[in-house]
Design a protein around this motif. Structure first.
Motif, short mmCIF file in Angstrom:
data_model
loop_
_atom_site.label_atom_id
_atom_site.label_comp_id
_atom_site.label_asym_id
_atom_site.label_seq_id
_atom_site.Cartn_x
_atom_site.Cartn_y
_atom_site.Cartn_z
N SER A 76 -2.37 -8.87 1.56
CA SER A 76 -1.65 -7.88 2.37
C SER A 76 -0.58 -7.19 1.51
CB SER A 76 -1.00 -8.55 3.58
OG SER A 76 0.08 -9.35 3.16
N LYS A 77 -0.14 -6.03 1.98
CA LYS A 77 0.92 -5.30 1.26
C LYS A 77 2.18 -6.15 1.18
CE LYS A 77 -0.58 -0.62 2.32
NZ LYS A 77 -0.25 0.65 2.97
N VAL A 78 2.48 -6.89 2.24
CA VAL A 78 3.67 -7.75 2.24
C VAL A 78 3.54 -8.81 1.16
CG1 VAL A 78 4.97 -9.43 3.60
CG2 VAL A 78 4.19 -7.33 4.67
N GLN A 79 2.37 -9.44 1.06
CA GLN A 79 2.16 -10.46 0.02
C GLN A 79 2.29 -9.85 -1.37
OE1 GLN A 79 -1.73 -11.66 1.50
NE2 GLN A 79 -0.96 -13.73 1.88
N VAL A 85 2.77 -8.66 -7.12
CA VAL A 85 1.45 -8.60 -7.74
C VAL A 85 0.85 -7.24 -7.37
CG1 VAL A 85 -0.83 -9.64 -7.96
CG2 VAL A 85 1.17 -11.09 -7.60
N PRO A 86 1.04 -6.23 -8.22
CA PRO A 86 0.55 -4.87 -7.92
C PRO A 86 -0.91 -4.70 -8.34
CG PRO A 86 1.81 -4.86 -9.94
CD PRO A 86 1.84 -6.28 -9.43
N VAL A 87 -1.84 -4.99 -7.43
CA VAL A 87 -3.26 -4.83 -7.75
C VAL A 87 -3.52 -3.34 -7.96
CG1 VAL A 87 -5.62 -5.18 -6.95
CG2 VAL A 87 -3.85 -6.86 -6.38
N PRO A 88 -4.04 -2.96 -9.14
CA PRO A 88 -4.20 -1.53 -9.44
C PRO A 88 -5.43 -0.93 -8.76
CG PRO A 88 -5.05 -2.82 -11.25
CD PRO A 88 -4.48 -3.80 -10.26
N HIS A 89 -5.47 0.38 -8.78
CA HIS A 89 -6.66 1.12 -8.35
C HIS A 89 -7.26 1.76 -9.59
CE1 HIS A 89 -6.10 0.76 -4.03
NE2 HIS A 89 -4.82 0.95 -4.24
N PRO A 90 -8.52 1.68 -9.88
CA PRO A 90 -9.54 0.98 -9.13
C PRO A 90 -9.54 -0.51 -9.48
CG PRO A 90 -10.54 2.02 -11.01
CD PRO A 90 -9.08 2.40 -11.03
N ARG A 106 3.04 -19.95 -3.54
CA ARG A 106 2.22 -19.37 -4.60
C ARG A 106 1.20 -18.41 -4.02
NH1 ARG A 106 3.03 -24.57 -6.56
NH2 ARG A 106 3.58 -24.69 -8.77
N LEU A 107 0.94 -17.35 -4.77
CA LEU A 107 -0.14 -16.42 -4.46
C LEU A 107 -1.06 -16.37 -5.67
CD1 LEU A 107 -1.37 -14.32 -2.48
CD2 LEU A 107 -0.06 -12.58 -3.72
N TYR A 108 -2.33 -16.68 -5.43
CA TYR A 108 -3.37 -16.61 -6.46
C TYR A 108 -4.15 -15.32 -6.21
CZ TYR A 108 -2.37 -21.62 -6.77
OH TYR A 108 -1.75 -22.83 -6.91
#
Length: 193
Positions: A76-79, A85-90, A106-108
């Motif tokens: 989620s955006k909150v997580q 942890v900025p997951v990129p696009h694409p 922890r977030l994996y």
């Protein structure tokens, strides 16, 4: 004995109401039944739909929080904001798993991106690609066991640790560059509440 009261007669200047036609009487009764049915049926239907949505929402949340390993999909955006942890696009092959206890959360996260996406991911963390150290597996065996990750396949493998002062999270990042055009990124972000 009770005496009956006299009925009041209709005023003489008012015309008498005609006797109601049986068809008109049936239409009026049908319309009345329809209105009563709608007044009862619409709220009842709303309650049934609302109850089903509520129950389904609970089942979704139960499945999410009872997960015991990586779940395919975006965190989620909150997580992503909380664990930085900025997951990129694409990105694809995205999966995540969150653990919480009184001591550490922890977030994996894992994802595959392109070369520019890796640079964007590291840049958002305030780092550059040269911060990655070759053959440095920064994610420990405990976290590998929890996530199910195994860093023994074809490489090269590179890693880094981004330490921050509490309560900001600390991230361990491992990157598989076996396909330099589409690196696979593994992140463990931990924070102390």
């Amino acid at each position: 004995m009770i005496a009956s009261l006299p009925h009041q007669a209709a005023p003489p200047d008012e015309p008498r109401r005609p006797v109601e036609d049986p068809r008109h009487k049936a239409k009026r009764r049908a319309l009345t039944l329809l209105i009563i049915g709608l007044l009862i049926g619409v709220p009842a239907g709303y309650l049934v739909i609302s109850a089903n949505q509520s129950r389904n929402s609970g089942k979704d949340k139960e499945a999410k929080y009872s997960a015991t390993g990586l779940t395919p999909g975006w965190p989620s955006k909150v997580q992503r904001r909380l664990y930085q942890v900025p997951v990129p696009h694409p990105a694809d092959y995205i999966a995540y798993y969150e653990t919480n206890n009184w001591k550490t959360s922890r977030l994996y996260v894992q994802f595959r991106t392109n070369s520019a996406g890796l640079d964007s991911f590291l840049g958002t963390m305030g780092l550059r690609r040269d911060a990655l150290k070759k053959d440095d597996i920064t994610i420990g065996s405990r976290d590998q066991k929890i996530s199910g990750w195994n860093f023994t396949g074809p490489g090269p493998w590179s890693g880094l640790t981004r330490k921050q002062k509490n309560p900001a999270p600390t991230q361990d990042v491992v990157v598989n560059m076996s396909d330099p055009n589409y690196p696979m990124v593994y992140v463990v972000s931990r924070t102390v509440p």
